[in-house]
Design a protein around this motif. Structure first.
Motif, PDB file in Angstrom:
ATOM      1  N   LEU A   1       4.614  -1.544   4.654  1.00  0.00           N
ATOM      2  CA  LEU A   1       5.309  -2.818   4.845  1.00  0.00           C
ATOM      3  C   LEU A   1       4.663  -3.693   5.922  1.00  0.00           C
ATOM      4  CD1 LEU A   1       7.673  -4.726   4.237  1.00  0.00           C
ATOM      5  CD2 LEU A   1       9.050  -3.402   5.853  1.00  0.00           C
ATOM      6  N   PRO A   2       4.378  -3.169   7.129  1.00  0.00           N
ATOM      7  CA  PRO A   2       3.776  -4.052   8.140  1.00  0.00           C
ATOM      8  C   PRO A   2       2.414  -4.585   7.728  1.00  0.00           C
ATOM      9  CG  PRO A   2       3.836  -1.763   8.896  1.00  0.00           C
ATOM     10  CD  PRO A   2       4.692  -1.837   7.683  1.00  0.00           C
ATOM     11  N   LEU A   3       1.610  -3.780   7.019  1.00  0.00           N
ATOM     12  CA  LEU A   3       0.323  -4.261   6.527  1.00  0.00           C
ATOM     13  C   LEU A   3       0.515  -5.375   5.504  1.00  0.00           C
ATOM     14  CD1 LEU A   3      -1.502  -0.817   6.053  1.00  0.00           C
ATOM     15  CD2 LEU A   3      -1.793  -2.433   7.938  1.00  0.00           C
ATOM     16  N   VAL A   4       1.516  -5.220   4.648  1.00  0.00           N
ATOM     17  CA  VAL A   4       1.819  -6.231   3.626  1.00  0.00           C
ATOM     18  C   VAL A   4       2.257  -7.541   4.284  1.00  0.00           C
ATOM     19  CG1 VAL A   4       3.407  -6.840   1.758  1.00  0.00           C
ATOM     20  CG2 VAL A   4       2.350  -4.576   1.812  1.00  0.00           C
ATOM     21  N   LEU A   5       3.150  -7.451   5.267  1.00  0.00           N
ATOM     22  CA  LEU A   5       3.624  -8.657   5.937  1.00  0.00           C
ATOM     23  C   LEU A   5       2.487  -9.374   6.656  1.00  0.00           C
ATOM     24  CD1 LEU A   5       7.062  -7.431   7.378  1.00  0.00           C
ATOM     25  CD2 LEU A   5       6.638  -8.778   5.314  1.00  0.00           C
ATOM     26  N   SER A   6       1.592  -8.614   7.285  1.00  0.00           N
ATOM     27  CA  SER A   6       0.439  -9.234   7.947  1.00  0.00           C
ATOM     28  C   SER A   6      -0.456  -9.937   6.935  1.00  0.00           C
ATOM     29  CB  SER A   6      -0.370  -8.175   8.708  1.00  0.00           C
ATOM     30  OG  SER A   6       0.393  -7.606   9.743  1.00  0.00           O
ATOM     31  N   PHE A   7      -0.685  -9.305   5.794  1.00  0.00           N
ATOM     32  CA  PHE A   7      -1.544  -9.877   4.757  1.00  0.00           C
ATOM     33  C   PHE A   7      -0.917 -11.132   4.145  1.00  0.00           C
ATOM     34  CE2 PHE A   7      -2.267  -9.904   0.059  1.00  0.00           C
ATOM     35  CZ  PHE A   7      -3.571 -10.372   0.080  1.00  0.00           C
ATOM     36  N   VAL A   8       0.355 -11.051   3.794  1.00  0.00           N
ATOM     37  CA  VAL A   8       0.998 -12.153   3.064  1.00  0.00           C
ATOM     38  C   VAL A   8       1.346 -13.311   3.994  1.00  0.00           C
ATOM     39  CG1 VAL A   8       3.013 -12.814   1.706  1.00  0.00           C
ATOM     40  CG2 VAL A   8       1.872 -10.638   1.260  1.00  0.00           C
ATOM     41  N   ILE A   9       2.029 -13.015   5.116  1.00  0.00           N
ATOM     42  CA  ILE A   9       2.461 -14.084   6.012  1.00  0.00           C
ATOM     43  C   ILE A   9       1.276 -14.649   6.796  1.00  0.00           C
ATOM     44  CG2 ILE A   9       3.940 -14.633   7.987  1.00  0.00           C
ATOM     45  CD1 ILE A   9       5.891 -12.503   6.982  1.00  0.00           C
ATOM     46  N   GLY A  10       0.363 -13.759   7.198  1.00  0.00           N
ATOM     47  CA  GLY A  10      -0.800 -14.232   7.942  1.00  0.00           C
ATOM     48  C   GLY A  10      -1.835 -14.925   7.076  1.00  0.00           C
TER      49      GLY A  10
END
Length: 451
Positions: A90-99
């Motif tokens: 989840l944290p990797l996904v949020l960094s990829f998508v939101i960032g």
């Protein structure tokens, strides 16, 4: 002599078991599941409202679809695992998508690409049987770096945030710090483990998972002015159609090939994490079977690959928010199997216990306004708890894998690369660092108990 597995309606490799008809209702599991689901199932709502421009009610509707898909793993596919998110990803996904994407439309398209990539990967690896071979082929240092990357990204999301979204802790610092401290201490503290063995009350509090942290935040938050409650009565009808119009690729458009391509490394990384969950789930069940010779449990990796793949395909089409459709929620699996192992008088079937925990597949939580509005001020606490417990667990798992100091240092470099760079760059850095620093240090038999 082991008896046949609990009957159901077979369709292909799957078994459909209808609640109350094929499975019994166990109120002990249902009660736990209702409150734990209330504490964790809505954790993504703050992200959906702040970074994806959904209203609170629309975010509730998307979470309800996620819950229905998770319940389908037990009811329609016949899986023997307590399903949940692939939380370390989840944290990797949020960094990829939101960032990586600036507007809600492109962010939901990225979520669609991740879900569909993951679905195709799972179905191909499941049908061909290449999944186990792929994970064995990966070197231990790279696998540990992937897991540590999830831990670093989670801590970064809680305490730092990024340019487009503030840190999670900035919303309710005192409540979040106290809640995280309570949950980490009761879940992982070595001194407290001794007290758990000595005092039943301490063991009971520790068994409640996230709830003690929630309780502390709920009490202290209003005292320090971070939380105020505005509980409403009545029934909420989640606006599924309105949410669908804002998230589905059928309405907002399909991801470009560039988005699909950029999302592929993260789908591969998530698969490595998912495979570890499946192996863990198998071992938990096998341990329980030593005490329950009266029930056969069908452990079928191909079925699991296909069921998780189908759920992720549906997720990407109708409510894209990756990675909410995984194989197993480890803590819940352990709790249910432990009671199942006590004998038929405690739980007639593992499938009955699992389906009861997930409230027989009925998403009651998402219709009850008093519960939803009561929990709304605590959703940032829920998200922070989910990420911090994931970070701690991922960190100790990752750092237990390397067998020498060079490998440990390389794992930190890989983890930082995956947490702070885009997935292709992070994965390329991980492969290069592994080759140059430790070599392709794969373990020829990393899962010796797997059939």
């Amino acid at each position: 002599m082991s008896q046949p597995e609990l009957p159901g309606w077979r369709w292909g490799p799957f078994t459909c078991r209808i609640p109350f008809y094929h499975t019994r209702f166990h109120w002990q599991e249902a009660l736990q599941g209702f409150f734990v689901a209330a504490a964790t199932g809505l954790a993504l709502v703050p992200i959906m409202t702040s970074a994806f421009a959904l209203s609170y009610e629309e975010a509730i509707a998307i979470s309800m679809i996620h819950s229905i898909l998770i319940g389908s793993a037990l009811i329609f596919f016949g899986e023997p695992y307590a399903p949940g998110w692939v939380t370390p990803a989840l944290p990797l996904v949020l960094s990829f998508v939101i960032g990586g994407y600036d507007d809600p439309v492109s962010r939901f398209q990225a979520m669609t690409a991740l879900s569909l990539n993951f679905a195709v990967l799972l179905i191909v690896l499941g049908v061909t049987g290449l999944g186990k071979k792929f994970v064995i082929w990966l070197p231990d240092t790279l696998k540990a770096g992937i897991i540590l990357g999830a831990a670093i990204a989670a801590v970064y999301r809680v305490f730092v945030g990024d340019g487009s979204t503030p840190s999670i802790i900035s919303h309710q610092p005192v409540s979040i710090i106290l809640a995280c401290a309570v949950c980490l201490i009761f879940s992982f503290s070595l001194p407290l483990q001794k007290l758990r063995e000595k005092y039943k009350l301490v063991a009971l509090i520790a068994a409640l998972g996230l709830l003690p942290g929630f309780f502390v935040a709920a009490v202290v938050g209003p005292m320090v002015g971070e939380i105020s409650y505005n509980i409403e009565w009545g029934i909420l009808l989640p606006p599924v159609a309105d949410a669908f119009a804002k998230v589905s690729p059928f309405v907002i458009g399909w991801p470009s090939w560039d988005i699909f391509l950029s999302a592929m490394p993260l789908a591969i990384i998530t698969y490595v994490i998912l495979f570890g969950d499946m192996v863990t789930g198998n071992e938990v069940i096998r341990d329980g079977l030593r005490h329950r010779q009266d029930e056969h449990i069908d452990i079928n990796p191909t079925r699991t690959h296909l069921s998780v793949g189908i759920r992720n395909g549906l997720l990407g089409l109708f409510a894209p928010f990756f990675p909410t459709q995984g194989a197993m929620w480890t803590g819940v699996q352990v709790i249910i199997v432990q009671r199942w192992a006590q004998g038929k008088q405690a739980m007639d079937s593992l499938h009955s216990g699992l389906i009861s925990y997930y409230l027989m597949g009925i998403p009651l939580l998402f219709f009850l306004k008093p519960l939803l509005t009561g929990l709304q001020p605590l959703l940032y606490v829920a998200l922070a708890l989910t990420l911090m417990l994931t970070a701690f667990a991922c960190a100790y798992v990752a750092l237990s894998i390397p067998r020498n100091n060079t490998s440990r240092g390389t794992v930190v470099v890989i983890g930082a690369g995956l947490a702070f760079f885009d997935p292709w760059t992070g994965l390329a850095l991980g492969v290069l660092a592994t080759l140059l620093m430790v070599g392709w240090d794969r373990n020829p038999d990393p899962i010796p108990h797997e059939d």
